[in-house]
Design a protein around this motif. Structure first.
Motif, PDB file in Angstrom:
ATOM      1  N   THR A   1       0.832  -1.209   0.000  1.00  0.00           N
ATOM      2  CA  THR A   1       0.000   0.000   0.000  1.00  0.00           C
ATOM      3  C   THR A   1       0.864   1.255   0.000  1.00  0.00           C
ATOM      4  O   THR A   1       0.607   2.200  -0.755  1.00  0.00           O
ATOM      5  CB  THR A   1      -0.943  -0.004   1.218  1.00  0.00           C
ATOM      6  N   ALA A   2       1.898   1.278   0.827  1.00  0.00           N
ATOM      7  CA  ALA A   2       2.790   2.439   0.891  1.00  0.00           C
ATOM      8  C   ALA A   2       3.502   2.662  -0.436  1.00  0.00           C
ATOM      9  O   ALA A   2       3.622   3.805  -0.894  1.00  0.00           O
ATOM     10  CB  ALA A   2       3.809   2.251   2.016  1.00  0.00           C
ATOM     11  N   ILE A   3       3.948   1.595  -1.071  1.00  0.00           N
ATOM     12  CA  ILE A   3       4.624   1.735  -2.376  1.00  0.00           C
ATOM     13  C   ILE A   3       3.659   2.270  -3.412  1.00  0.00           C
ATOM     14  O   ILE A   3       4.003   3.157  -4.191  1.00  0.00           O
ATOM     15  CB  ILE A   3       5.234   0.390  -2.801  1.00  0.00           C
ATOM     16  N   LYS A   4       2.431   1.771  -3.435  1.00  0.00           N
ATOM     17  CA  LYS A   4       1.434   2.259  -4.389  1.00  0.00           C
ATOM     18  C   LYS A   4       1.111   3.729  -4.181  1.00  0.00           C
ATOM     19  O   LYS A   4       0.758   4.436  -5.112  1.00  0.00           O
ATOM     20  CB  LYS A   4       0.157   1.421  -4.293  1.00  0.00           C
ATOM     21  N   ARG A   5       1.259   4.219  -2.951  1.00  0.00           N
ATOM     22  CA  ARG A   5       1.022   5.639  -2.638  1.00  0.00           C
ATOM     23  C   ARG A   5       2.229   6.513  -2.976  1.00  0.00           C
ATOM     24  O   ARG A   5       2.178   7.721  -2.788  1.00  0.00           O
ATOM     25  CB  ARG A   5       0.686   5.789  -1.164  1.00  0.00           C
ATOM     26  N   GLY A   6       3.313   5.886  -3.413  1.00  0.00           N
ATOM     27  CA  GLY A   6       4.507   6.646  -3.781  1.00  0.00           C
ATOM     28  C   GLY A   6       5.468   6.876  -2.647  1.00  0.00           C
ATOM     29  O   GLY A   6       6.401   7.663  -2.768  1.00  0.00           O
ATOM     30  N   GLN A   7       5.269   6.214  -1.531  1.00  0.00           N
ATOM     31  CA  GLN A   7       6.174   6.344  -0.402  1.00  0.00           C
ATOM     32  C   GLN A   7       7.424   5.485  -0.655  1.00  0.00           C
ATOM     33  O   GLN A   7       7.466   4.713  -1.599  1.00  0.00           O
ATOM     34  CB  GLN A   7       5.486   5.906   0.882  1.00  0.00           C
ATOM     35  N   HIS A   8       8.420   5.637   0.153  1.00  0.00           N
ATOM     36  CA  HIS A   8       9.665   4.872   0.054  1.00  0.00           C
ATOM     37  C   HIS A   8      10.446   5.177  -1.212  1.00  0.00           C
ATOM     38  O   HIS A   8      11.211   4.351  -1.698  1.00  0.00           O
ATOM     39  CB  HIS A   8       9.406   3.361   0.148  1.00  0.00           C
ATOM     40  N   GLY A   9      10.235   6.347  -1.794  1.00  0.00           N
ATOM     41  CA  GLY A   9      10.971   6.747  -2.978  1.00  0.00           C
ATOM     42  C   GLY A   9      10.633   5.946  -4.222  1.00  0.00           C
ATOM     43  O   GLY A   9      11.400   5.908  -5.173  1.00  0.00           O
ATOM     44  N   MET A  10       9.489   5.283  -4.196  1.00  0.00           N
ATOM     45  CA  MET A  10       9.064   4.483  -5.343  1.00  0.00           C
ATOM     46  C   MET A  10       8.039   5.262  -6.140  1.00  0.00           C
ATOM     47  O   MET A  10       7.109   5.842  -5.561  1.00  0.00           O
ATOM     48  CB  MET A  10       8.444   3.154  -4.875  1.00  0.00           C
ATOM     49  N   PRO A  11       8.166   5.268  -7.463  1.00  0.00           N
ATOM     50  CA  PRO A  11       7.175   5.999  -8.287  1.00  0.00           C
ATOM     51  C   PRO A  11       5.838   5.290  -8.340  1.00  0.00           C
ATOM     52  O   PRO A  11       5.712   4.143  -8.131  1.00  0.00           O
ATOM     53  CB  PRO A  11       7.831   6.040  -9.660  1.00  0.00           C
TER      54      PRO A  11
END
Length: 61
Positions: free
Chosen positions: A51-61
């Motif tokens: 969920t965090a990655i899909k929201r653009g967190q952790h420096g991921m597009p």
């Protein structure tokens, strides 16, 4: 059984993560280094990470 996203490119040089349902956790590893480091996360923590990655967190597009 380890699997990677169907959206991953099939060219030999592109890397991505692979996931596997383990006995108690979700396993994550680098597809270019299947014998290298692996991470095991409880399912709720894995869902939080996705969920965090899909929201653009952790420096991921």
């Amino acid at each position: 059984m380890w699997r990677k996203s169907s959206r991953s490119a099939n060219s030999g040089d592109s890397g991505c993560v692979e996931v596997a349902a383990l006995a108690r956790d979700i396993g994550v590893r680098d597809s270019k280094d299947p014998h290298g480091a692996r991470v095991a996360l409880p399912a709720p923590k894995f869902r939080d990470l996705v969920t965090a990655i899909k929201r653009g967190q952790h420096g991921m597009p």
